[in-house]
Design a protein around this motif. Structure first.
Motif, PDB file in Angstrom:
ATOM      1  N   MET A  55       0.812  -1.220   0.000  1.00 11.52           N
ATOM      2  CA  MET A  55       0.000   0.000   0.000  1.00 11.52           C
ATOM      3  C   MET A  55       0.846   1.271   0.000  1.00 11.52           C
ATOM      4  SD  MET A  55      -3.111   1.079   2.569  1.00 11.52           S
ATOM      5  CE  MET A  55      -4.177  -0.275   2.116  1.00 11.52           C
ATOM      6  N   LYS A  56       1.781   1.366   0.956  1.00 11.80           N
ATOM      7  CA  LYS A  56       2.578   2.598   1.080  1.00 11.80           C
ATOM      8  C   LYS A  56       3.390   2.876  -0.176  1.00 11.80           C
ATOM      9  CE  LYS A  56       3.097   2.983   6.094  1.00 11.80           C
ATOM     10  NZ  LYS A  56       4.037   2.898   7.240  1.00 11.80           N
ATOM     11  N   SER A  57       4.032   1.834  -0.730  1.00 13.13           N
ATOM     12  CA  SER A  57       4.892   2.040  -1.904  1.00 13.13           C
ATOM     13  C   SER A  57       4.065   2.432  -3.125  1.00 13.13           C
ATOM     14  CB  SER A  57       5.718   0.785  -2.202  1.00 13.13           C
ATOM     15  OG  SER A  57       4.889  -0.322  -2.470  1.00 13.13           O
ATOM     16  N   VAL A  58       2.862   1.879  -3.269  1.00 11.06           N
ATOM     17  CA  VAL A  58       1.999   2.221  -4.410  1.00 11.06           C
ATOM     18  C   VAL A  58       1.520   3.671  -4.297  1.00 11.06           C
ATOM     19  CG1 VAL A  58      -0.226   1.738  -5.527  1.00 11.06           C
ATOM     20  CG2 VAL A  58       1.294  -0.151  -4.922  1.00 11.06           C
ATOM     21  N   LEU A  59       1.120   4.094  -3.095  1.00 12.94           N
ATOM     22  CA  LEU A  59       0.673   5.485  -2.905  1.00 12.94           C
ATOM     23  C   LEU A  59       1.786   6.468  -3.233  1.00 12.94           C
ATOM     24  CD1 LEU A  59      -1.333   5.196   0.459  1.00 12.94           C
ATOM     25  CD2 LEU A  59      -2.239   5.282  -1.858  1.00 12.94           C
ATOM     26  N   LYS A  60       2.992   6.159  -2.776  1.00 13.09           N
ATOM     27  CA  LYS A  60       4.148   7.028  -3.040  1.00 13.09           C
ATOM     28  C   LYS A  60       4.445   7.080  -4.535  1.00 13.09           C
ATOM     29  CE  LYS A  60       7.685   9.539  -1.761  1.00 13.09           C
ATOM     30  NZ  LYS A  60       7.395  10.942  -1.391  1.00 13.09           N
ATOM     31  N   ALA A  61       4.394   5.905  -5.182  1.00 14.61           N
ATOM     32  CA  ALA A  61       4.689   5.833  -6.617  1.00 14.61           C
ATOM     33  C   ALA A  61       3.639   6.603  -7.430  1.00 14.61           C
ATOM     34  CB  ALA A  61       4.734   4.373  -7.069  1.00 14.61           C
ATOM     35  N   ALA A  62       2.363   6.552  -6.989  1.00 16.70           N
ATOM     36  CA  ALA A  62       1.294   7.260  -7.710  1.00 16.70           C
ATOM     37  C   ALA A  62       1.500   8.776  -7.633  1.00 16.70           C
ATOM     38  CB  ALA A  62      -0.061   6.877  -7.117  1.00 16.70           C
ATOM     39  N   GLU A  63       1.845   9.249  -6.436  1.00 15.64           N
ATOM     40  CA  GLU A  63       2.095  10.697  -6.272  1.00 15.64           C
ATOM     41  C   GLU A  63       3.298  11.134  -7.103  1.00 15.64           C
ATOM     42  OE1 GLU A  63       3.050  13.934  -2.711  1.00 15.64           O
ATOM     43  OE2 GLU A  63       2.507  11.885  -2.192  1.00 15.64           O
ATOM     44  N   THR A  64       4.362  10.333  -7.071  1.00 13.35           N
ATOM     45  CA  THR A  64       5.579  10.646  -7.844  1.00 13.35           C
ATOM     46  C   THR A  64       5.286  10.666  -9.340  1.00 13.35           C
ATOM     47  OG1 THR A  64       6.929   9.617  -6.121  1.00 13.35           O
ATOM     48  CG2 THR A  64       7.966   9.912  -8.285  1.00 13.35           C
ATOM     49  N   ALA A  65       4.450   9.725  -9.810  1.00 12.48           N
ATOM     50  CA  ALA A  65       4.121   9.653 -11.246  1.00 12.48           C
ATOM     51  C   ALA A  65       3.404  10.917 -11.706  1.00 12.48           C
ATOM     52  CB  ALA A  65       3.248   8.427 -11.511  1.00 12.48           C
ATOM     53  N   ILE A  66       2.481  11.412 -10.891  1.00 11.98           N
ATOM     54  CA  ILE A  66       1.758  12.644 -11.269  1.00 11.98           C
ATOM     55  C   ILE A  66       2.721  13.830 -11.310  1.00 11.98           C
ATOM     56  CG2 ILE A  66      -0.033  14.277 -10.520  1.00 11.98           C
ATOM     57  CD1 ILE A  66      -1.581  11.785  -9.457  1.00 11.98           C
ATOM     58  N   HIS A  67       3.600  13.916 -10.308  1.00  9.29           N
ATOM     59  CA  HIS A  67       4.577  15.012 -10.284  1.00  9.29           C
ATOM     60  C   HIS A  67       5.566  14.904 -11.449  1.00  9.29           C
ATOM     61  CE1 HIS A  67       3.829  15.798  -5.725  1.00  9.29           C
ATOM     62  NE2 HIS A  67       2.986  16.453  -6.497  1.00  9.29           N
ATOM     63  N   SER A  71       2.907  17.513 -13.539  1.00  8.52           N
ATOM     64  CA  SER A  71       3.575  18.732 -13.073  1.00  8.52           C
ATOM     65  C   SER A  71       3.898  18.605 -11.586  1.00  8.52           C
ATOM     66  CB  SER A  71       2.669  19.946 -13.286  1.00  8.52           C
ATOM     67  OG  SER A  71       3.173  21.061 -12.570  1.00  8.52           O
ATOM     68  N   LYS A  72       5.034  19.181 -11.222  1.00  7.19           N
ATOM     69  CA  LYS A  72       5.408  19.191  -9.802  1.00  7.19           C
ATOM     70  C   LYS A  72       4.504  20.107  -8.998  1.00  7.19           C
ATOM     71  CE  LYS A  72      10.291  18.027 -10.288  1.00  7.19           C
ATOM     72  NZ  LYS A  72      11.676  18.481 -10.149  1.00  7.19           N
ATOM     73  N   GLU A  73       3.771  20.973  -9.689  1.00  9.07           N
ATOM     74  CA  GLU A  73       2.898  21.941  -9.021  1.00  9.07           C
ATOM     75  C   GLU A  73       1.571  21.325  -8.564  1.00  9.07           C
ATOM     76  OE1 GLU A  73       4.229  24.945  -8.493  1.00  9.07           O
ATOM     77  OE2 GLU A  73       5.965  24.122  -9.552  1.00  9.07           O
ATOM     78  N   VAL A  74       1.282  20.104  -9.033  1.00  4.12           N
ATOM     79  CA  VAL A  74      -0.009  19.490  -8.697  1.00  4.12           C
ATOM     80  C   VAL A  74      -0.028  19.111  -7.213  1.00  4.12           C
ATOM     81  CG1 VAL A  74      -1.610  17.594  -9.183  1.00  4.12           C
ATOM     82  CG2 VAL A  74      -0.256  18.563 -11.042  1.00  4.12           C
ATOM     83  N   GLU A  75      -1.113  19.464  -6.544  1.00  8.45           N
ATOM     84  CA  GLU A  75      -1.307  19.090  -5.137  1.00  8.45           C
ATOM     85  C   GLU A  75      -2.136  17.792  -5.117  1.00  8.45           C
ATOM     86  OE1 GLU A  75      -3.609  20.930  -1.339  1.00  8.45           O
ATOM     87  OE2 GLU A  75      -2.501  22.389  -2.579  1.00  8.45           O
ATOM     88  N   VAL A  76      -1.486  16.717  -4.730  1.00  8.22           N
ATOM     89  CA  VAL A  76      -2.116  15.395  -4.839  1.00  8.22           C
ATOM     90  C   VAL A  76      -2.626  14.901  -3.478  1.00  8.22           C
ATOM     91  CG1 VAL A  76      -1.799  12.998  -5.611  1.00  8.22           C
ATOM     92  CG2 VAL A  76      -0.496  14.848  -6.713  1.00  8.22           C
ATOM     93  N   THR A  77      -3.890  14.452  -3.448  1.00  9.50           N
ATOM     94  CA  THR A  77      -4.466  13.821  -2.254  1.00  9.50           C
ATOM     95  C   THR A  77      -4.987  12.444  -2.652  1.00  9.50           C
ATOM     96  OG1 THR A  77      -5.149  15.978  -1.418  1.00  9.50           O
ATOM     97  CG2 THR A  77      -6.177  14.032  -0.408  1.00  9.50           C
TER      98      THR A  77
END
Length: 366
Positions: A55-67, A71-77
Motif C-alpha cells: 500500500m505505502k509504496s503504491v501510494l508514493k509511486a502514484a504521487e511521484t508519477a503525477i509530479h 507537473s510538480k505543481e499538482v497538489e495530490v491527495t
C-alpha cells in the motif's frame, strides 16, 4: 496549465502494482472518484485488503508519477479503499465466543497438545460448542491428532470479508497452521511472521458461536503467547505438567507469565499428565515413573485447583497417532479422566466468571 482526467490516468498507468505486475489503471485499482480543482487532484486507490503490504509504496509511486508526468505543481491527495472489510480490533475478534481457554505448559514433551485435543473432545461430548486453535505455530500437531492432515480449509465471504472456514471433526471446529504449510518441512519464520499468521487464524476465520475456544499454545513463554494476549481476552489458563521436578520448575514460569500484573489471566488450574503408568494387563497397578503427585503439591502450594490427573497408558499415544483422541471412548479409564477434567474446567470457568472481572487484552504502547 489545465488538468484533465486522461492526463492524470496516463500518469497513473506508469505505476505497477507489485502483487500482479499490472499497472494500477489496468488492474482497476483507481476508483472512479477522481476530482480536479485547478491544480488540486484527489482520488482513491482500491486494494484487496486494508493490510496490503504494498500500500505505502503504491501510494508514493502514484504521487511521484503525477509530479513526474504531469507537473510538480499538482497538489495530490490520495485516499485508500479496500474491497475486504477490515479485521475487527484486538479484543473484539470473537464476539460470539463465550470462553477462551489457553492450554499451556512451561516445557515441551509434557503432553500439552494431547491434553488440549482431548479436553476439546471431552467438552464437546458434554454438549458444549467447541473450537480448537493449534497456536503452536512452529510445531503444529492437531492435524495429525484429529486425522485431518490432508484438509485444506477454504474461504467464505461473510459481510465483505473473506474468512477461513475451520475444519470440523468430532464436532469440533479446528484450525492449525499445519493446514497451510508442508508437514515435511520446518517452519522457518521470524517472530513477526508467526504472529501475523496467528492473528489471521484468530481474526480472519469463521469461528461463529462457541462456548469454549481452546488454544493449544506453544511450550514455554514466547512471542506467540504475547500475541495471543494482545489479540484475545483469555478467560483463563490451564497449565499442564508432569510430576517431574524439572517439568514443575518450568510450569512455575508458565504460571508466572499469566499471573503477571500486566497480563492478569486467571489460572483455572493445573493438570498432572503422565501421573502414573498403568499397564493394560495390570489395570489396578500404578507405577509412578515421573514421581508422585508433584503437580498436585504445586497446585496446593499456589492455591489453585488440581483439575485432573491423567494416567500414562499406551492407548493415549496410539490414539493420538491414529487421529482418534482417547476421550472419544468415555468408557476407557483415560476417557473418563478427560471427561472429569472437562467437567472441572467448566466448573472453574463458571466460578471465575462469577467472581472475577473479564480479562482485558494487553495494550501495546508504541
Amino acid at each position: 496549465m489545465t488538468l484533465y482526467p486522461k492526463l492524470i490516468l496516463d500518469a497513473l498507468a506508469t505505476v505497477r502494482y507489485p502483487g500482479n505486475g499490472k499497472n494500477i489503471v489496468e488492474a482497476e485499482m483507481v476508483a472512479d472518484n477522481l476530482r480536479i480543482d485547478g491544480m488540486k487532484v484527489s482520488f482513491s486507490i482500491i486494494f484487496e485488503k486494508s493490510t496490503d503490504p504494498f500500500m505505502k509504496s503504491v501510494l508514493k509511486a502514484a504521487e511521484t508519477a503525477i509530479h513526474t508526468y504531469v507537473s510538480k505543481e499538482v497538489e495530490v491527495t490520495i485516499a485508500t479503499e479496500s474491497k475486504q472489510a477490515a479485521r475487527p480490533e484486538p479484543g473484539k475478534m470473537l464476539p460470539q465466543v463465550k470462553n477462551v481457554i489457553a492450554v499451556s505448559s512451561g516445557k515441551g514433551g509434557v503432553g500439552k497438545s494431547t491434553v488440549a485435543a482431548n479436553l476439546a473432545v471431552a467438552l464437546s461430548k458434554l454438549g458444549y460448542k467447541v473450537g480448537l486453535l493449534d497456536a503452536d505455530i512452529f510445531g503444529p500437531s492437531m492435524p495429525k491428532m484429529f486425522q485431518v492432515e490432508d484438509a485444506r480449509p477454504y474461504a467464505e465471504t461473510v459481510e465483505g470479508r473473506d474468512l477461513i472456514v475451520p475444519v470440523e471433526k468430532y464436532g469440533i471446529e479446528l484450525l492449525s497452521i499445519g493446514f497451510f504449510v508442508n508437514p515435511d518441512q520446518a517452519t522457518l519464520w521470524r517472530g513477526g511472521m508467526a504472529s501475523n499468521a496467528l492473528k489471521q487464524l484468530v481474526g480472519d476465520a469463521k469461528w461463529g458461536e462457541l462456548d469454549y475456544f481452546i488454544l493449544d499454545t506453544p511450550p514455554g513463554t514466547s512471542d506467540i503467547h504475547l500475541t495471543l494476549m494482545q489479540t484475545l481476552a483469555i478467560t483463563g489458563a490451564v497449565i499442564v505438567s508432569t510430576p517431574q521436578q524439572v517439568a514443575l520448575a518450568d510450569a512455575r514460569k508458565g504460571i508466572n507469565m499469566y499471573m503477571n500484573d500486566k497480563v492478569n489471566v486467571p489460572i483455572l488450574g493445573l493438570v498432572e499428565n503422565m501421573a502414573w503408568f498403568t499397564p493394560a494387563e495390570l489395570p489396578e497397578n500404578k507405577y509412578y515413573i515421573f514421581g508422585k503427585e508433584g503437580t498436585k503439591r504445586l497446585a496446593e502450594e499456589l492455591d489453585v485447583p488440581l483439575l485432573g490427573q491423567i494416567p500414562l497408558v499406551q492407548g493415549i499415544c496410539e490414539n493420538g497417532d491414529k487421529g482418534t483422541p482417547v476421550a472419544l471412548d468415555e468408557n476407557s479409564v483415560t476417557g473418563q479422566a478427560f471427561i472429569e477434567l472437562a467437567k472441572n474446567v467448566v466448573e472453574q470457568t463458571e466460578k471465575r466468571n462469577l467472581e472475577k472481572a473479564p480479562t482485558h487484552i494487553i495494550e501495546v504502547h508504541k
